[in-house]
Design a protein around this motif. Structure first.
Motif, PDB file in Angstrom:
ATOM      1  N   SER A 334       0.848  -1.194   0.000  1.00 51.97           N
ATOM      2  CA  SER A 334       0.000   0.000   0.000  1.00 51.97           C
ATOM      3  C   SER A 334       0.879   1.237   0.000  1.00 51.97           C
ATOM      4  O   SER A 334       2.067   1.173   0.353  1.00 51.97           O
ATOM      5  CB  SER A 334      -0.907   0.033   1.234  1.00 51.97           C
ATOM      6  N   ASN A 335       0.287   2.372  -0.392  1.00 49.05           N
ATOM      7  CA  ASN A 335       1.013   3.636  -0.336  1.00 49.05           C
ATOM      8  C   ASN A 335       1.220   4.063   1.116  1.00 49.05           C
ATOM      9  O   ASN A 335       0.269   4.092   1.905  1.00 49.05           O
ATOM     10  CB  ASN A 335       0.253   4.733  -1.070  1.00 49.05           C
ATOM     11  N   GLU A 338      -0.953   7.090   2.257  1.00 51.86           N
ATOM     12  CA  GLU A 338      -2.352   6.784   2.551  1.00 51.86           C
ATOM     13  C   GLU A 338      -2.481   6.091   3.907  1.00 51.86           C
ATOM     14  O   GLU A 338      -3.453   6.326   4.639  1.00 51.86           O
ATOM     15  CB  GLU A 338      -2.928   5.914   1.437  1.00 51.86           C
ATOM     16  N   GLU A 341      -2.305   8.579   6.836  1.00 45.69           N
ATOM     17  CA  GLU A 341      -3.490   9.422   7.013  1.00 45.69           C
ATOM     18  C   GLU A 341      -4.599   8.720   7.788  1.00 45.69           C
ATOM     19  O   GLU A 341      -5.566   9.354   8.208  1.00 45.69           O
ATOM     20  CB  GLU A 341      -4.019   9.862   5.646  1.00 45.69           C
ATOM     21  N   CYS A 342      -4.466   7.406   7.989  1.00 45.60           N
ATOM     22  CA  CYS A 342      -5.511   6.643   8.673  1.00 45.60           C
ATOM     23  C   CYS A 342      -5.565   6.999  10.154  1.00 45.60           C
ATOM     24  O   CYS A 342      -4.534   7.093  10.823  1.00 45.60           O
ATOM     25  CB  CYS A 342      -5.261   5.145   8.505  1.00 45.60           C
ATOM     26  N   VAL A 351      -7.756   1.409   2.717  1.00 42.15           N
ATOM     27  CA  VAL A 351      -6.573   1.710   1.910  1.00 42.15           C
ATOM     28  C   VAL A 351      -6.344   0.594   0.897  1.00 42.15           C
ATOM     29  O   VAL A 351      -6.298  -0.583   1.260  1.00 42.15           O
ATOM     30  CB  VAL A 351      -5.326   1.858   2.805  1.00 42.15           C
TER      31      VAL A 351
END
Length: 640
Positions: A334-335, A338, A341-342, A351
């Motif tokens: 995953s990025n 991103e 930001e969770c 995500v």
């Protein structure tokens, strides 16, 4: 051809005689036909996106530090299609650089062994081969010190002996021994003899590490060639430095005496003041420094992957290694942005995850990330790693890093061009105990003080009128653990107050021993083990992989460290845990990992290519050497 084939098929005896010759010729041709060098365009990595992932991957490398960059480069040059995945916004791991407030700092590579800058020595030859001759180093002058250790004033000095607070290290064992003895007890011939014995043992340990690396590469039926040296290394590895120094410096043990039996050092400080001081200073390597930003090392090494159809991607967090039927077959990615930001598990579940497949997976981010984060918890090997009875190793401690921007040119200010080490007394064991117990009130036991701007020949052009400084001391993750789940750069006032107290210790030490920086520090920032977790994905802030303690080489731990292999087929280790800590040790770990992936024939072909490159450099130094002479000399120097 048909007639020859028919003849061989109808004559089994002839077939038995010819077939081994054909196989041997095929093997020789394979070894000698290493993929031709391809032009490499050095450029920074792109941000992860599924569309940028190449198809038909041979190997995925997790992490782009010294070990990851090395294994990716060597596999790429061997013809494999390699994908490097880095969770940070830049490649390099502990070799990456960063900029803030118009200044630049390194994060982990401050100097390396002198062999790294010598293209005709093993480490330098490997780096030269990987970078195609582009990685350059600034050598420390042989006539000037490369390290200077500074101590507080010592009231316990032998009568008539000098009371020096500074001890300098130079290129060459004899020069260093003479310099240190002159600052401690110049007329003590017995101490001089014992120090030489200690230095000889250090060389013996070095040779043991070389043998260990070769041991990992040899097939089982040839391991006997270096087994004695490896067993000798394991004996040394079972000793603490304190115990070994007590035996050699205090008791006068010879090398053979020490190997037969290493006595335990008694508690408390050494009684003899000269020996006590000598024990405190014998700790340092010989080093050189990279030319330009250390970031360029990983960029140069990993860029080779693209020339062979691979790719290097940043902002790529590997969330899981995919294992099917006992074999590693890919990763789930995953990025990083991103994920950061969770704010809840619900956000995390949304995500996007990309599955990427490959024939092999190399983990270059430590065994602790591998078995605690990257593999499924229900795998037998993971449960085995979590069982305290199956291993005694643990991750290394973390550090605190103070990055300073200094107004003015280094020459004008008079900054030292060698490294300084502050030691808070000659009894380091007690100094560490006191510091770890109360870090805000007690000065750190050791502090590295470096000025990269004085070693990098490109600095003045890139940052005119500015100098930089880095201070590093020990820091335990446990001190900061209560703030681990807080947002980066917003962990709260109590966190900042704690950092400020640690910063004051380091600033006081800097200004005490380099007073010319007073009033010139325009900006500073303290990094902690939490910074190592965030930016380097270190497990619990560990800086150097596995902690270097005697248990590291115990039989119970040998399947976990100093090896590139795991029990899972297709899954390999690279970096410090595949061999040894340090940038150079991690590079060798990457070499071992590449060998493990390529197999015995692939290793022979890669080894021949490196030796041929080294032989070319030897012929540049001495054109009178024939190709055969240069190649044989390269083999000899590579084994030193």
């Amino acid at each position: 051809m048909d007639t020859l084939t028919s003849y061989l098929l109808n004559n089994p005896t002839a077939l038995v005689l010819v077939l081994p010759i054909v196989i041997l010729v095929a093997v020789v041709i394979y070894i000698l036909t290493f993929p031709a060098t391809r032009p490499v365009q050095s450029r920074r990595a792109d941000k992860f996106h599924p569309s940028r992932v190449p198809s038909n991957l041979d190997t995925i490398v997790i992490g782009s530090g010294s070990g990851g960059s090395t294994v990716a480069n060597l596999l790429g040059q061997s013809g494999q299609r390699v994908l490097v995945l880095e969770q940070h916004s830049v490649t390099g791991g502990c070799t990456h650089s960063f900029r803030e407030e118009g200044c630049e700092w390194d994060t982990g590579l401050h100097y390396v062994s002198k062999a790294m800058s010598t293209r005709t020595k093993r480490a330098g030859a490997i780096m030269d081969f990987m970078s195609q001759g582009k990685q350059m180093w600034t050598p420390f002058p042989s006539s000037a010190p490369y390290d200077e250790i500074v101590f507080p004033e010592d009231p316990h000095v032998k009568e008539g002996a000098p009371n020096e607070w500074s001890h300098k290290f130079y290129d060459g064992t004899e020069t260093t021994v003479r310099a240190v003895l002159n600052s401690i007890d110049p007329d003590n011939d017995e101490l001089k003899s014992r120090v030489r014995t200690f230095m000889d043992i250090c060389l013996d340990v070095h040779n043991g590490f070389v043998a260990l690396g070769i041991y990992r590469l040899l097939p089982s039926f040839l391991k006997f060639l270096v087994k004695d040296k490896v067993e000798r290394l394991y004996k040394y590895g079972a000793m603490t430095v304190r115990d070994a120094q007590h035996a050699i410096l205090s008791l006068g043990y010879s090398k053979e005496d020490l190997l037969r039996n290493c006595p335990k050092s008694p508690d408390g400080a050494e009684i003899d003041p000269s020996i006590r001081r000598m024990k405190g200073v014998l700790t340092h390597p010989i080093g050189d420094y990279a030319v330009g930003a250390t970031q360029n090392i990983s960029i140069r090494l990993t860029s080779a992957c693209r020339s062979f159809g691979g790719e290097v991607l940043i902002d790529a967090t590997v969330r899981r290694i995919v294992v099917e039927n006992g074999r590693a077959v890919g990763v789930m990615v995953s990025n990083t942005d991103e994920l950061e930001e969770c704010k809840s598990q619900g956000d995390l579940a949304k995500v996007p995850i990309t599955e990427i497949r490959a024939k092999n997976v190399v983990c270059a981010t430590s065994v602790y990330n591998l078995y605690n984060k990257l593999l499924a918890k229900d795998l037998p090997l993971v449960r085995k790693f979590q069982d305290p009875s199956k291993r005694t190793i643990r991750q290394s401690n973390g550090h605190v890093f103070l990055f300073c921007k200094i107004r003015g040119d280094a020459d004008d200010i008079g900054l030292p061009d060698h490294n300084l080490w502050y030691f808070n007394g000659y009894d380091l064991d007690n100094a560490f105990d006191a510091y770890f117990k109360d870090p805000t009130e007690v000065r750190p036991p050791t502090v590295y003080i470096g000025f990269p701007c004085t070693k990098d020949t490109t600095w003045k052009k890139r940052f005119p009128g500015i100098s930089n400084c880095i201070l590093i001391s020990d820091g335990l993750y446990e001190w900061f653990e209560k703030w681990a789940d807080k947002p980066v750069r917003n962990r709260g006032e109590d966190y900042m107050d704690f950092k400020d107290k640690l910063t004051k210790h380091l600033m006081d030490i800097l200004c005490e021993f380099v007073p010319q920086v007073k009033g010139r520090i325009e900006y500073y920032h303290l990094g902690t083990p939490l910074s190592e977790c965030t930016f380097l994905a270190s497990y619990r802030g560990g800086s150097y992989g596995t902690q270097c303690v005697p248990e590291m080489f115990s039989p119970i731990n040998r399947e976990w460290t100093t090896t590139p292999f795991t029990e899972i087929s297709g899954l390999y280790l690279a970096g410090s845990d595949a061999f040894l800590p340090s940038v150079t040790g991690a590079m060798y770990g990457g070499c071992l990992s590449a060998s493990a992936v390529l197999g015995k024939l692939g290793t022979l072909r890669l080894g021949h290519a490196i030796l041929s490159h080294m032989a070319m450099r030897l012929r540049e130094e001495n054109p009178k050497l024939s190709r055969v002479e240069a190649y044989l000399l390269a083999m000899k120097k590579f084994m030193e």
